[in-house]
Motif scaffolding. Structure first.
Motif, short mmCIF file in Angstrom:
data_model
loop_
_atom_site.label_atom_id
_atom_site.label_comp_id
_atom_site.label_asym_id
_atom_site.label_seq_id
_atom_site.Cartn_x
_atom_site.Cartn_y
_atom_site.Cartn_z
N GLU A 42 -6.94 37.74 19.60
CA GLU A 42 -7.13 36.32 19.31
C GLU A 42 -7.03 36.06 17.81
N PHE A 43 -6.28 35.02 17.48
CA PHE A 43 -6.16 34.54 16.10
C PHE A 43 -5.67 33.10 16.14
N SER A 44 -5.98 32.38 15.09
CA SER A 44 -5.56 30.98 15.00
C SER A 44 -4.17 30.90 14.37
N ASP A 45 -3.58 29.73 14.43
CA ASP A 45 -2.28 29.51 13.78
C ASP A 45 -2.39 29.73 12.27
N ALA A 46 -3.49 29.30 11.68
CA ALA A 46 -3.70 29.48 10.24
C ALA A 46 -3.83 30.96 9.90
N GLU A 47 -4.52 31.72 10.75
CA GLU A 47 -4.65 33.15 10.51
C GLU A 47 -3.30 33.85 10.65
N PHE A 48 -2.48 33.37 11.57
CA PHE A 48 -1.13 33.92 11.69
C PHE A 48 -0.35 33.69 10.40
N GLU A 49 -0.43 32.49 9.86
CA GLU A 49 0.27 32.18 8.60
C GLU A 49 -0.23 33.05 7.46
N ASP A 50 -1.54 33.22 7.38
CA ASP A 50 -2.11 34.08 6.33
C ASP A 50 -1.63 35.52 6.48
N ALA A 51 -1.62 36.01 7.71
CA ALA A 51 -1.16 37.37 7.96
C ALA A 51 0.33 37.51 7.64
N PHE A 52 1.10 36.50 8.02
CA PHE A 52 2.53 36.52 7.72
C PHE A 52 2.75 36.58 6.20
N ASN A 53 2.06 35.73 5.47
CA ASN A 53 2.22 35.71 4.01
C ASN A 53 1.83 37.05 3.39
N HIS A 54 0.76 37.64 3.91
CA HIS A 54 0.32 38.94 3.41
C HIS A 54 1.39 40.01 3.65
N LEU A 55 1.88 40.08 4.90
CA LEU A 55 2.89 41.09 5.23
C LEU A 55 4.20 40.83 4.49
#
Length: 83
Positions: A42-55
């Protein structure tokens, strides 16, 4: 929910063909959220964006960034009924 789950999700999409094939069968955000719960990702759309930016910031080669953008586009296609 967590950024860690979003990162794990992205890595699974990239490395696990059966996981990726399961995603192709999903139709919309509700099915995706059920899938997240079943996979304990489970993750939110915002957490997905943060993870994407990090990676994305860790990509050293264009090929790595291309794979990451493919994962992002797949995610966006799955959840498109909310936008």
């Amino acid at each position: 929910m967590s950024i860690g789950n979003a990162i794990k999700f992205m890595k699974n999409v990239d490395l696990d063909s059966s996981f990726r094939k399961s995603l192709y069968k999903l139709n919309g955000i509700m099915e995706f959220r059920k899938f997240q719960i079943a996979e304990d990702l489970e993750f939110s759309d915002a957490e997905f964006e943060d993870a994407f930016n990090h990676l994305h910031s860790e990509c050293q080669f264009a090929e790595q960034a291309d794979k990451l953008f493919h994962v992002k586009h797949l995610f966006e296609l799955i959840i498109c009924d909310t936008k």
